[in-house]
Design a protein around this motif. Structure first.
Motif, PDB file in Angstrom:
ATOM      1  N   ILE A   1       0.807  -1.132  -0.037  1.00 58.67           N
ATOM      2  CA  ILE A   1      -0.025  -0.011  -0.041  1.00 58.67           C
ATOM      3  C   ILE A   1       0.826   1.187  -0.026  1.00 58.67           C
ATOM      4  O   ILE A   1       1.655   1.498   1.035  1.00 58.67           O
TER       5      ILE A   1
ATOM      6  N   PHE B   1      -9.130   0.481   0.085  1.00 57.41           N
ATOM      7  CA  PHE B   1      -8.073   1.587  -0.305  1.00 57.41           C
ATOM      8  C   PHE B   1      -8.378   2.305  -1.574  1.00 57.41           C
ATOM      9  O   PHE B   1      -8.085   1.519  -2.592  1.00 57.41           O
TER      10      PHE B   1
ATOM     11  N   THR C   1       0.987   5.084   0.329  1.00 57.24           N
ATOM     12  CA  THR C   1       0.094   6.148   0.827  1.00 57.24           C
ATOM     13  C   THR C   1       0.492   7.446   0.160  1.00 57.24           C
ATOM     14  O   THR C   1      -0.313   8.364   0.555  1.00 57.24           O
TER      15      THR C   1
ATOM     16  N   TYR D   1      -4.812   6.147  -2.772  1.00 61.11           N
ATOM     17  CA  TYR D   1      -3.514   5.195  -2.403  1.00 61.11           C
ATOM     18  C   TYR D   1      -3.355   4.211  -3.888  1.00 61.11           C
ATOM     19  O   TYR D   1      -4.282   4.126  -4.576  1.00 61.11           O
TER      20      TYR D   1
ATOM     21  N   VAL E   1      -2.157   0.598  -4.708  1.00 59.41           N
ATOM     22  CA  VAL E   1      -2.107  -0.821  -4.006  1.00 59.41           C
ATOM     23  C   VAL E   1      -1.619  -1.560  -5.195  1.00 59.41           C
ATOM     24  O   VAL E   1      -2.137  -1.745  -6.294  1.00 59.41           O
TER      25      VAL E   1
ATOM     26  N   THR F   1      -9.160  -4.931  -1.687  1.00 58.58           N
ATOM     27  CA  THR F   1      -8.083  -3.918  -1.603  1.00 58.58           C
ATOM     28  C   THR F   1      -8.593  -2.574  -2.105  1.00 58.58           C
ATOM     29  O   THR F   1      -8.578  -1.640  -1.794  1.00 58.58           O
TER      30      THR F   1
ATOM     31  N   ARG G   1      -7.261   0.898   7.985  1.00 56.62           N
ATOM     32  CA  ARG G   1      -7.799   0.110   6.825  1.00 56.62           C
ATOM     33  C   ARG G   1      -7.027  -1.294   6.721  1.00 56.62           C
ATOM     34  O   ARG G   1      -7.392  -1.806   6.167  1.00 56.62           O
ATOM     35  N   THR G   2      -5.517  -0.834   6.998  1.00 54.86           N
ATOM     36  CA  THR G   2      -4.755  -2.098   7.075  1.00 54.86           C
ATOM     37  C   THR G   2      -5.441  -3.393   7.656  1.00 54.86           C
ATOM     38  O   THR G   2      -5.346  -4.340   7.300  1.00 54.86           O
TER      39      THR G   2
ATOM     40  N   VAL H   1      -4.760   4.885   7.993  1.00 55.34           N
ATOM     41  CA  VAL H   1      -4.044   3.828   7.390  1.00 55.34           C
ATOM     42  C   VAL H   1      -4.085   2.679   8.014  1.00 55.34           C
ATOM     43  O   VAL H   1      -4.232   1.508   7.280  1.00 55.34           O
TER      44      VAL H   1
END
Length: 792
Positions: free
Chosen positions: A460, A582, A462, A587, A589, A578, A476-477, A473
């Motif tokens: 990921i 995200f 940012t 982001y 990814v 994902t 979300r992770t 973050v």
């Protein structure tokens, strides 16, 4: 032209042989410099986006695929003796110069919030040796209360223990990895001897070592077996020891040339390149058989060695050149791919096939010119009764049973097409390992206990330095990890968020119910209690989960070794998940790792190798058009070579042999070789048209009598030579050998039965003039002016 070639060779015999002696010595020197690759076979082009993403990942994050994993299953593992032996094994491994770090229960730590210091402190789960069952039980109880270590050091049921041994980067792709992994195995054997436990070993470095060792062993195995079969077949067919010895000397020179070429061009020996030398044997021997067989036939007629050898070069020199050129073309199609491994394979094979042609055409006639004339026993093989019986059966089929030939051929093609519809694609990590292989069994054990063995990485970005540490973050992770952990195909995922969850558990007294990502308020409260350096914990594992700028965050998970289609479905679900968590506008990814590389490699090979086959067919068609100057002859020459490919592909579908990197090579290789029989037969057919005053049926049947024996001999050599690959420990190599052998067997029958049948059926439309441009001809070779005389 070929008259002049013959004159040059016999006028400069010592010079020619001297050149080849020097060439072989130079290639032998380069052979001593050849190296085995200690990397997995990489088929993707260097500039492929998936490959680029993987290389960027390895450069930005530490500990990417460099760990050897040891696993032990015992419901009573936590007893003092066994636990201490496990600790001693880890300590011995840590002292190895090739080992970077060892992660196991012996150095696992707990975070404890002390009342007196009002701070969190790290506390080892094991403080040295365990001296009592009570201490061992305390280690077990606390380890099971720490979710952070589940799936990392201990299985969910608590019965299987894991040890991760990280190797230093400098030994990962060097021959030192063999000694490093052998040392690990020796230490493991000491542990097994002291405890009676079985240790399962796996991990990408271990699989690479197993791969490299098999390559080293199989190169010698294939060469010895192929050489032995060649000697036996030469003796069985040609009934001449000196013919067999001459052929073996030519073969040895070509084998040295193939290894020398690899070293001279800087190619490391991979699983793919290891097959070139055995391939050279099965390609060179037919050259020897055709030349020696023709020499015996000519000498039987002329009883003059010099004249017979001149006739050999003059009559079949161009045919031998064309057959070797088309074979080289079959391998050369790999050069048009963008894969470095396939290009190396294509370059090495193509160059050495042409070298084999020059070597056999020049050395064999020269050597026979120095030997005593053949005796009648040396060419008695030309009149063997069983060979005559086989040829008689073929002649009967072509002359009297063409309708049945067409019905059977059409039926087989239709069955083949239906079988093709059942073919599946599979390119998983262990696709080429036998199920009973100990390496495979140990990998399967770890997959069963921890639900995944093939690394998949989610990166990921940012888009701002320090962004990976932000609460939003990390939240979300954690959400993404929760979703990933629900995938039945995955092991437990790990990210930097797990370290914060570990700290939260400690903050609330070590209660495992509090293992979760802290909210922003809890993070502020925890910060005052964390000891200095605990945010990074001085841990290699934590440092490997963020890049140096803390802009990118890594989630690592282990996938099951899934077939291609299943893996594609899983990967699509991962990408969709994902993207949902995200957003792409905030982001970036990327999903990479060994699992993704395997999937993309298989897709790439399916597309590119099928394209190379189409290219080979197209180029061969153009070549046939230039030679025969008529579309009809292009069709007639291609059909007998396409039918075997369809039949082989159908067999793959019926017997569940998947398309994968190894089996995809079958079709280009087999097509390039099988066309040789077509050229041999049509060359003789053209000559017989002149001898029979243009009577097509007579020419077609006579060509069978004249070329059938050599075509049968060479096909048996090729069939046997490729069948040697069945002795491989790689399932893919076995499938390659079996499928090419079957294809060439089908091609021999097709070229001896279907091709002559088509010529005889179409003799009303194809006359001798169709062949005037096939090979350089003198005026004496031109057929009569009158049209073809058709025989009923």
């Amino acid at each position: 032209m070929w008259d002049r070639v013959a004159e040059f060779l016999f006028r400069n015999r010592r010079l020619v042989v001297g050149f080849w002696v020097v060439y072989v010595l130079v290639m032998a020197f380069f052979t001593t410099q050849s190296k085995v690759s200690y990397k997995f076979l990489r088929m993707l082009p260097e500039d492929d986006s998936v490959n680029v993403a993987y290389e960027e990942f390895k450069s930005e994050f530490a500990s990417a695929g460099n760990a050897v994993v040891l696993g032990v299953k015992d419901v009573d593992f936590f007893r003092p003796g066994l636990l201490n032996e496990w600790r001693e094994l880890a300590l011995r491994l840590e002292k190895r110069p090739e080992v970077k770090a060892v992660l196991a229960v012996h150095n696992a730590v707990d975070l404890v919030l002390t009342d007196s210091a009002q701070a969190m402190q790290t506390q080892p789960l094991m403080s040295g040796e365990v001296t009592s069952p009570g201490e061992a039980f305390a280690v077990k109880r606390r380890l099971k209360e720490l979710p952070f270590y589940k799936g990392m050091l201990i299985s969910d049921d608590g019965y299987t223990q894991l040890m991760s041994v990280s190797l230093k980067n400098e030994v990962l792709y060097d021959k030192e990895i063999l000694s490093a992994l052998d040392a690990i195995k020796e230490e493991v054997e000491i542990f097994e001897a002291n405890t009676g436990e079985d240790v399962n070993i796996s991990g990408l470095p271990f699989l690479r070592m197993a791969n490299a060792k098999i390559i080293q062993r199989e190169i010698l195995l294939f060469l010895c077996m192929t050489g032995a079969f060649t000697l036996l077949i030469m003796l069985a067919f040609l009934r001449s020891m000196r013919a067999a010895v001459i052929a073996l000397l030519v073969v040895l020179a070509c084998v040295l040339s193939s290894f020398g070429t690899m070293a001279a061009l800087g190619f490391e020996i991979t699983l793919l390149l290891s097959m070139v030398a055995p391939l050279m044997i099965v390609i060179v021997v037919p050259n020897c058989i055709f030349l020696i067989n023709k020499f015996h036939a000519e000498y039987r007629e002329t009883q003059d060695v010099t004249e017979a050898l001149h006739n050999v070069i003059k009559k079949i020199g161009v045919v031998t050149f064309m057959t070797n050129a088309t074979t080289a073309l079959g391998f050369g199609t790999f050069i048009i791919t963008s894969s470095a491994s396939l290009v190396e394979f294509g370059v090495t094979a193509s160059l050495n096939i042409l070298v084999a042609f020059l070597l056999s055409l020049s050395v064999i006639p020269i050597v026979y010119s120095w030997l005593t004339p053949p005796k009648e026993k040396h060419y008695a093989h030309l009149e063997q009764p069983w060979i005559k019986g086989m040829i008689a059966v073929i002649l009967d089929l072509v002359e009297n049973r063409r309708r049945e030939v067409y019905v059977v051929s059409a039926t087989l093609v239709l069955l083949g097409i239906y079988g093709i519809s059942k073919i599946q694609t599979n390119g998983n990590l262990t696709a080429d390992f036998k199920r009973e292989d100990p390496v495979m069994q140990q990998l399967t054990f770890l997959e069963r206990e921890f639900n995944g063995v093939v690394p998949m990485e989610i990166i990921i970005d940012t888009k701002e330095p320090g962004g990976a540490e932000k609460g939003a973050v990390l939240k979300r992770t954690a959400e993404l990890q929760s979703r990933l952990d629900s995938f039945p195909e995955f092991s437990r995922s790990i990210s930097a968020a797990d370290f914060l969850a570990f700290g939260r558990q400690a903050f609330y007294g070590g209660n495992p119910d509090f293992y979760a990502l802290p909210n922003s308020q809890e993070r502020m409260m925890m910060a005052a209690y964390l000891p200095e350096g605990t945010t990074t914990m001085g841990s290699d594992l934590l440092r490997s989960l963020m890049d140096t700028t803390h802009q990118k965050l890594r989630i690592t998970v282990q996938s099951q070794d899934l077939p291609t289609q299943e893996l594609k479905g899983v990967l699509d679900r991962v990408k969709a998940t994902t993207a949902e968590i995200f957003p792409s506008d905030r982001y970036t990814v990327s999903v990479t790792g060994a699992a993704v590389l395997l999937l993309e490699t298989t897709k790439y090979l399916v597309n590119n190798l099928l394209q190379s086959l189409v290219f080979a067919i197209a180029v061969t068609s153009i070549l046939m058009a230039l030679l025969f100057k008529t579309p009809r002859m292009v069709v007639i020459s291609l059909i007998p070579n396409l039918v075997p490919l369809i039949m082989t592909a159908g067999i793959m579908g019926y017997f569940n042999i998947p398309l994968k990197p190894s089996t995809l090579l079958v079709f280009s290789i087999a097509f390039g070789i099988s066309v040789d029989d077509t050229l041999h037969y049509l060359a003789r057919y053209r000559q017989e048209l002149k001898n029979s005053d243009g009577r097509i049926a007579e020419a077609a049947l006579t060509a069978i009598r004249e070329t059938g024996v050599s075509m049968f001999y060479t096909s048996v050599v090729l069939f046997t030579g490729f069948a040697v690959f069945l002795a491989s420990d790689f399932g893919g190599t076995q499938a390659l050998g079996l499928l090419i052998s079957l294809t060439l067997l089908f091609a021999m029958i097709s070229n001896l039965v279907l091709l002559p049948s088509m010529l005889m059926t179409l003799d009303s439309f194809i006359g001798p003039k169709e062949f005037e441009g096939v090979f350089p001809m003198t005026e004496d070779d031109l057929p009569a002016e009158e049209g073809p005389k058709i025989l009923n």
